[in-house]
Design a protein around this motif. Structure first.
Motif, mmCIF file in Angstrom:
data_model
loop_
_atom_site.group_PDB
_atom_site.id
_atom_site.type_symbol
_atom_site.label_atom_id
_atom_site.label_comp_id
_atom_site.label_asym_id
_atom_site.label_seq_id
_atom_site.Cartn_x
_atom_site.Cartn_y
_atom_site.Cartn_z
ATOM 1 N N MET A 1 31.040 73.756 8.285
ATOM 2 C CA MET A 1 30.264 72.595 7.928
ATOM 3 C C MET A 1 31.189 71.397 7.672
ATOM 4 S SD MET A 1 27.290 71.615 7.632
ATOM 5 C CE MET A 1 26.043 70.762 6.797
ATOM 6 N N LYS A 2 32.316 71.658 7.027
ATOM 7 C CA LYS A 2 33.256 70.577 6.753
ATOM 8 C C LYS A 2 33.802 69.993 8.048
ATOM 9 C CE LYS A 2 37.276 69.392 4.001
ATOM 10 N NZ LYS A 2 36.894 68.039 3.835
ATOM 11 N N LYS A 3 34.019 70.840 9.049
ATOM 12 C CA LYS A 3 34.535 70.347 10.326
ATOM 13 C C LYS A 3 33.512 69.437 11.009
ATOM 14 C CE LYS A 3 36.623 71.621 14.615
ATOM 15 N NZ LYS A 3 36.450 72.342 15.809
ATOM 16 N N ALA A 4 32.228 69.782 10.909
ATOM 17 C CA ALA A 4 31.181 68.951 11.510
ATOM 18 C C ALA A 4 31.119 67.581 10.832
ATOM 19 C CB ALA A 4 29.838 69.657 11.413
ATOM 20 N N ILE A 5 31.228 67.567 9.513
ATOM 21 C CA ILE A 5 31.199 66.293 8.783
ATOM 22 C C ILE A 5 32.432 65.458 9.123
ATOM 23 C CG2 ILE A 5 31.301 65.269 6.475
ATOM 24 C CD1 ILE A 5 29.593 67.670 5.534
ATOM 25 N N ASP A 6 33.580 66.093 9.209
ATOM 26 C CA ASP A 6 34.798 65.368 9.588
ATOM 27 C C ASP A 6 34.685 64.796 10.996
ATOM 28 O OD1 ASP A 6 36.034 65.783 7.163
ATOM 29 O OD2 ASP A 6 37.112 67.579 7.838
ATOM 30 N N THR A 7 34.069 65.541 11.907
ATOM 31 C CA THR A 7 33.875 65.052 13.272
ATOM 32 C C THR A 7 32.971 63.825 13.293
ATOM 33 O OG1 THR A 7 34.108 67.289 14.122
ATOM 34 C CG2 THR A 7 33.085 65.687 15.581
ATOM 35 N N ILE A 8 31.903 63.852 12.519
ATOM 36 C CA ILE A 8 30.984 62.716 12.464
ATOM 37 C C ILE A 8 31.679 61.493 11.876
ATOM 38 C CG2 ILE A 8 28.899 61.840 11.338
ATOM 39 C CD1 ILE A 8 27.767 64.701 11.607
ATOM 40 N N ILE A 9 32.416 61.679 10.797
ATOM 41 C CA ILE A 9 33.127 60.556 10.177
ATOM 42 C C ILE A 9 34.166 59.983 11.127
ATOM 43 C CG2 ILE A 9 34.721 59.947 8.309
ATOM 44 C CD1 ILE A 9 33.154 61.933 6.556
ATOM 45 N N THR A 10 34.881 60.850 11.827
ATOM 46 C CA THR A 10 35.875 60.394 12.795
ATOM 47 C C THR A 10 35.217 59.627 13.938
ATOM 48 O OG1 THR A 10 37.241 62.306 12.272
ATOM 49 C CG2 THR A 10 37.744 61.151 14.307
ATOM 50 N N ASP A 11 34.087 60.123 14.434
ATOM 51 C CA ASP A 11 33.375 59.431 15.507
ATOM 52 C C ASP A 11 32.907 58.053 15.060
ATOM 53 O OD1 ASP A 11 33.762 61.618 17.097
ATOM 54 O OD2 ASP A 11 31.703 62.375 16.920
ATOM 55 N N LEU A 12 32.330 57.968 13.855
ATOM 56 C CA LEU A 12 31.893 56.667 13.338
ATOM 57 C C LEU A 12 33.069 55.710 13.201
ATOM 58 C CD1 LEU A 12 29.354 57.820 10.617
ATOM 59 C CD2 LEU A 12 28.812 56.594 12.721
ATOM 60 N N ASN A 13 34.194 56.208 12.744
ATOM 61 C CA ASN A 13 35.387 55.376 12.600
ATOM 62 C C ASN A 13 35.876 54.875 13.953
ATOM 63 O OD1 ASN A 13 37.584 54.108 11.461
ATOM 64 N ND2 ASN A 13 38.827 55.951 11.415
ATOM 65 N N HIS A 14 35.910 55.746 14.939
ATOM 66 C CA HIS A 14 36.389 55.339 16.259
ATOM 67 C C HIS A 14 35.449 54.346 16.926
ATOM 68 C CE1 HIS A 14 39.142 59.081 16.948
ATOM 69 N NE2 HIS A 14 39.592 58.269 16.011
ATOM 70 N N VAL A 15 34.148 54.524 16.747
ATOM 71 C CA VAL A 15 33.187 53.661 17.426
ATOM 72 C C VAL A 15 33.097 52.292 16.747
ATOM 73 C CG1 VAL A 15 30.748 53.371 17.996
ATOM 74 C CG2 VAL A 15 31.861 55.555 18.395
ATOM 75 N N PHE A 16 32.964 52.268 15.420
ATOM 76 C CA PHE A 16 32.683 51.009 14.728
ATOM 77 C C PHE A 16 33.914 50.302 14.189
ATOM 78 C CE2 PHE A 16 28.502 53.121 14.240
ATOM 79 C CZ PHE A 16 27.774 52.188 14.959
ATOM 80 N N VAL A 17 34.922 51.022 13.755
ATOM 81 C CA VAL A 17 36.078 50.385 13.123
ATOM 82 C C VAL A 17 37.165 50.096 14.154
ATOM 83 C CG1 VAL A 17 37.857 50.641 11.353
ATOM 84 C CG2 VAL A 17 35.553 51.481 10.919
#
Length: 50
Positions: A1-17
């Protein structure tokens, strides 16, 4: 579950930031954001007709 949350946070960071994302990350972020937005649109009224 932690890996899925980290993947989502990383994706949001790459797309928006950073602005440096591949198509898979963009697709995940689109699905993550489109589902709640579509639900809210259907809850409050008719889907916009163009």
């Amino acid at each position: 579950m932690k890996k899925a949350i980290d993947t989502i946070i990383t994706d949001l960071n790459h797309v928006f930031v950073k602005g440096d994302s591949d198509k898979v990350e963009q697709a995940r972020v689109f699905l993550l954001m489109a589902t709640p937005i579509m639900t809210i649109m259907y809850a409050f009224g008719q889907f916009p007709i163009y």
